[in-house]
Design a protein around this motif. Structure first.
Motif, PDB file in Angstrom:
ATOM      1  N   CYS A 160       0.849  -1.186   0.000  1.00  0.00           N
ATOM      2  CA  CYS A 160       0.000   0.000   0.000  1.00  0.00           C
ATOM      3  C   CYS A 160       0.887   1.239   0.000  1.00  0.00           C
ATOM      4  CB  CYS A 160      -0.922   0.002   1.221  1.00  0.00           C
ATOM      5  SG  CYS A 160      -2.230   1.248   1.121  1.00  0.00           S
ATOM      6  N   PHE A 161       0.804   2.002  -1.089  1.00  0.00           N
ATOM      7  CA  PHE A 161       1.476   3.297  -1.179  1.00  0.00           C
ATOM      8  C   PHE A 161       0.502   4.346  -0.639  1.00  0.00           C
ATOM      9  CE2 PHE A 161       3.297   0.688  -4.588  1.00  0.00           C
ATOM     10  CZ  PHE A 161       4.660   0.824  -4.322  1.00  0.00           C
ATOM     11  N   ILE A 162       0.842   4.980   0.480  1.00  0.00           N
ATOM     12  CA  ILE A 162      -0.111   5.845   1.173  1.00  0.00           C
ATOM     13  C   ILE A 162       0.318   7.305   1.067  1.00  0.00           C
ATOM     14  CG2 ILE A 162      -1.246   6.340   3.366  1.00  0.00           C
ATOM     15  CD1 ILE A 162      -0.656   3.499   4.221  1.00  0.00           C
ATOM     16  N   PRO A 163      -0.403   8.143   0.353  1.00  0.00           N
ATOM     17  CA  PRO A 163      -0.098   9.579   0.350  1.00  0.00           C
ATOM     18  C   PRO A 163      -0.468  10.180   1.712  1.00  0.00           C
ATOM     19  CG  PRO A 163      -1.523   8.940  -1.500  1.00  0.00           C
ATOM     20  CD  PRO A 163      -1.530   7.812  -0.533  1.00  0.00           C
ATOM     21  N   ASP A 164       0.406  11.028   2.244  1.00  0.00           N
ATOM     22  CA  ASP A 164       0.076  11.661   3.526  1.00  0.00           C
ATOM     23  C   ASP A 164      -0.899  12.821   3.298  1.00  0.00           C
ATOM     24  OD1 ASP A 164       1.624  13.776   2.590  1.00  0.00           O
ATOM     25  OD2 ASP A 164       3.332  13.332   3.884  1.00  0.00           O
ATOM     26  N   ASN A 165      -1.317  13.449   4.389  1.00  0.00           N
ATOM     27  CA  ASN A 165      -2.324  14.508   4.279  1.00  0.00           C
ATOM     28  C   ASN A 165      -1.844  15.692   3.454  1.00  0.00           C
ATOM     29  OD1 ASN A 165      -3.972  12.922   5.807  1.00  0.00           O
ATOM     30  ND2 ASN A 165      -3.856  14.161   7.675  1.00  0.00           N
ATOM     31  N   ASP A 166      -0.559  16.031   3.556  1.00  0.00           N
ATOM     32  CA  ASP A 166      -0.028  17.137   2.746  1.00  0.00           C
ATOM     33  C   ASP A 166      -0.174  16.818   1.257  1.00  0.00           C
ATOM     34  OD1 ASP A 166       0.662  18.579   4.991  1.00  0.00           O
ATOM     35  OD2 ASP A 166       2.752  17.893   4.999  1.00  0.00           O
ATOM     36  N   ALA A 167       0.076  15.556   0.908  1.00  0.00           N
ATOM     37  CA  ALA A 167      -0.069  15.150  -0.485  1.00  0.00           C
ATOM     38  C   ALA A 167      -1.517  15.273  -0.942  1.00  0.00           C
ATOM     39  CB  ALA A 167       0.424  13.712  -0.666  1.00  0.00           C
ATOM     40  N   PHE A 168      -2.454  14.887  -0.069  1.00  0.00           N
ATOM     41  CA  PHE A 168      -3.867  14.979  -0.436  1.00  0.00           C
ATOM     42  C   PHE A 168      -4.348  16.420  -0.520  1.00  0.00           C
ATOM     43  CE2 PHE A 168      -4.677  10.421   0.182  1.00  0.00           C
ATOM     44  CZ  PHE A 168      -5.567  10.221  -0.857  1.00  0.00           C
ATOM     45  N   MET A 169      -3.822  17.278   0.343  1.00  0.00           N
ATOM     46  CA  MET A 169      -4.214  18.686   0.275  1.00  0.00           C
ATOM     47  C   MET A 169      -3.780  19.291  -1.052  1.00  0.00           C
ATOM     48  SD  MET A 169      -6.079  19.440   2.792  1.00  0.00           S
ATOM     49  CE  MET A 169      -6.156  21.194   2.383  1.00  0.00           C
ATOM     50  N   ALA A 170      -2.581  18.947  -1.505  1.00  0.00           N
ATOM     51  CA  ALA A 170      -2.108  19.443  -2.802  1.00  0.00           C
ATOM     52  C   ALA A 170      -2.974  18.887  -3.932  1.00  0.00           C
ATOM     53  CB  ALA A 170      -0.649  19.052  -3.001  1.00  0.00           C
TER      54      ALA A 170
END
Length: 636
Positions: free
Chosen positions: A73-83
């Protein structure tokens, strides 16, 4: 293949059923730590990905990743999702539609555990849950996914797999091949030629919806393939392909590469003149077969230039050749592919002397007693563009079907893995699949295959330990009668050879070329030991090189040849298949082949007991090689 560290065994792909994995009892184990779901729910910095998982439909990913199994599982962190949200003018995960959450979640999950030690510098061996491949690259010690997403936290082991935290959300292009090509300014001249020739219209397919009539609810073909693993017989169910997707692969020059050979990249006329210089020589008889500005004519040099850059299958370069059952420490692994330019093929090479990079139309090193130095066209495998109906790579030199390719690169014995002759297998994830699945090939599924009567024919995936070239094979049962189209090799006289593994469960087959029977039927139960006088097989132990050549000629006169010494014996990479008595090549015909006509090799059951048929590979060997007056054909 280049590795980041070293290679360890890959975990077994488990079967998904409903929202929760249902596994065989032997795959159960006790949870002692976090699952992937626990991992994301227990960390506030990953809460947005957890929200995405909760909003998915079938399969419900938050439950799936909390169950037994092995996943990456490659998990984007919250900063990645905000962008990611900001780019779309959104502020919260709740603003995404459920279908978008499905796509996002499945883009980040692979149904096998990949710690970084098992990641190649290229594409992962298994696709993600959206059936798209994930690309891995390494730069200055950092590991990137799909070229731009850096792994911030790597190799977090959990009870049901491994987790890697990313600084970007993974997105796969849904663009069609022509759209991807149009959007890349670095290949603008090639794209202009693509449109001018009308070849862009040849790259529009995605799915053959007529195939729906073949679909089965359970996907099972109702037959089983027998396997042997650790000396225990196991049963491998044979599946029906669930779809017949249409796909393409391109190898494209940038403007910079074209400029290096003197092409003015601001002028399409300059590219036209370059194409004429090449293709008017290769196809000299067609010089008057097209009008100067008749660019959509398949015989126009510009059309041929463009079309030769594409295969009518979606395939990643890592799968174009394989090291399975191959002497990779001694030779390049090779295979040959028909292109979308009528009457042409290209050679793909990878291995010892290619510095772990796929090269096209390469002929290098000693071959049949001569030294060659054609390096071939390097493929930049880190410049891969993956869309909904195809993939293309940037290449580092112009790719052309030149006189040198025809007269030198392809003036060689060509060995075609049988499944290479069937483009649909690659496009639909069947060819050299890593999921250990066999697939039946229904009548009409493979366009290069003719079935003269209903037959059970299936593809058996590559298996370590099988006595097969590259580990895979085509199997048939019952009163089979089918034919495969031969590749369009350069015009000339060829020996047509059939590679197979004699075994007791097999029957008798009659081989035809262009519907003309070739000699007497072949008894596939007789190996070189049981029919020694007929085959002429001999032990090489204690013989001089001259004696070996003499005995090879004696076998050849009987219509047989040993297995190539580039092949290993099963899973033993240090062995040599040439020493095995139950690996044979049968010379079935000597024919004059032309590239402007379709030629077929046909196999028909002779016995009435429905015994098994097996096809490993087909060889096409030109007379300049098998009948050279000065240098005998080598044993590779």
């Amino acid at each position: 293949m280049k590795r980041i560290y070293s290679i360890f065994g890959m975990c077994v792909l488990l079967t998904l059923s409903s929202c929760v994995e249902e596994l065989q009892t032997e795959n159960y184990y006790t949870f002692t730590g976090e699952t992937i779901t626990d991992y994301v729910e227990n960390r506030e910095s990953l809460s947005m990905f957890a929200d995405v998982l909760r909003r998915t439909s079938e399969p419900c990913m938050i439950e799936l990743l909390d169950a037994y199994g092995q996943y990456t599982c490659f998990i984007p962190d919250n900063d990645a999702f905000m962008a990611y949200l900001s780019e779309r003018g959104l502020t919260d995960i709740s603003q995404l539609r459920a279908g978008e959450c499905d796509t996002l979640a499945r883009n980040h999950v692979v149904k096998v555990a990949y710690p970084t030690v098992d990641m190649p510098d290229g594409v992962l061996g298994r696709p993600n849950m959206n059936e798209r491949y994930i690309q891995i690259s390494v730069d200055s010690g950092s590991i990137y996914v799909n070229r731009t997403a850096a792994i911030k936290v790597r190799d977090e082991e959990v009870e049901n797999g491994v987790v890697h935290v990313l600084d970007q959300v993974l997105q796969h292009s849904n663009a069609m091949m022509t759209d991807m090509l149009r959007e890349n300014p670095r290949i603008s001249l090639f794209y202009e030629a693509l449109v001018l020739t009308g070849f862009d219209q040849q790259l529009q397919g995605y799915m053959d919806y007529e195939y729906e009539k073949y679909r089965r609810e359970d996907g099972l073909a109702g037959i089983n393939d027998r396997r042997t693993e650790d000396n225990k017989d196991i049963v491998c169910p044979v599946l029906y392909p669930m779809n017949r997707k249409i796909g393409y692969t391109g190898f494209i020059e940038t403007n910079e590469v074209l400029a290096k050979v003197g092409i003015d990249t601001t002028s399409i006329q300059s590219l036209i003149e370059y194409a004429k210089q090449v293709y008017d020589k290769t196809f000299e008889n067609d010089r008057n077969a097209y009008g100067e500005d008749d660019y959509t004519n398949p015989k126009h040099p510009l059309y041929r230039f463009v079309a030769y850059h594409f295969l009518n299958r979606r395939i990643y370069t890592e799968m174009m050749t394989t090291y399975k059952h191959f002497q990779e420490n001694m030779y390049d692994a090779t295979d040959f592919y028909e292109t979308m330019c009528a009457g042409t093929i290209l050679k793909a090479s990878r291995g010892l002397s290619t510095k772990d990079q796929t090269r096209l139309n390469r002929r290098y090193g000693m071959s049949h007693g001569y030294q060659y130095s054609i390096e071939g066209v390097p493929v930049n495998e880190l410049e891969m563009y993956d869309g909904s109906n195809g993939v293309y790579y940037l290449i580092e030199e112009p790719l052309v079907y030149s006189q040198e390719v025809v007269g030198t690169v392809l003036n060689d014995r060509m060995r075609f893995d049988a499944a290479t002759l069937m483009p649909e297998l690659a496009t639909n994830g069947i060819f050299r699949n890593n999921e250990e699945k066999c697939y039946q090939l229904p009548d009409g599924y493979v366009k290069n295959m003719k079935m003269y009567q209903e037959a059970t024919v299936w593809y058996s995936y590559p298996v370590w330990g099988f006595w097969c070239w590259y580990g895979d094979e085509i199997i048939a049962q019952g009163q089979y009668d089918f034919a495969l189209k031969l590749p369009p090799v350069p015009e000339g006289t060829y020996e047509i050879r059939y590679g197979y593994v004699p075994m007791t469960q097999r029957g008798v087959t009659q081989v035809y070329v262009d519907d003309i029977p070739c000699g007497i039927p072949i008894d596939l139960t007789l190996n070189a030991s049981s029919s020694s006088p007929k085959v002429g097989w001999f032990s090489e132990e204690g013989l001089t090189p001259d004696e070996i050549v003499k005995n090879d000629k004696s076998m050849h006169n009987r219509g047989y040849m040993r297995a190539p010494d580039t092949q290993t014996m099963g899973a033993n990479e240090d062995s040599n298949a040439r020493t095995l008595q139950n690996l044979l090549r049968r010379i079935v015909a000597t024919e004059y082949l032309t590239s402007d006509k379709d030629h077929y090799i046909r196999f028909r059951a002779v016995d009435e007991n429905g015994k098994e048929f097996m096809l490993d590979y087909v060889e096409l060997c030109p007379k300049t090689v098998y009948d050279s007056p000065t240098v005998p054909e080598d044993s590779h």
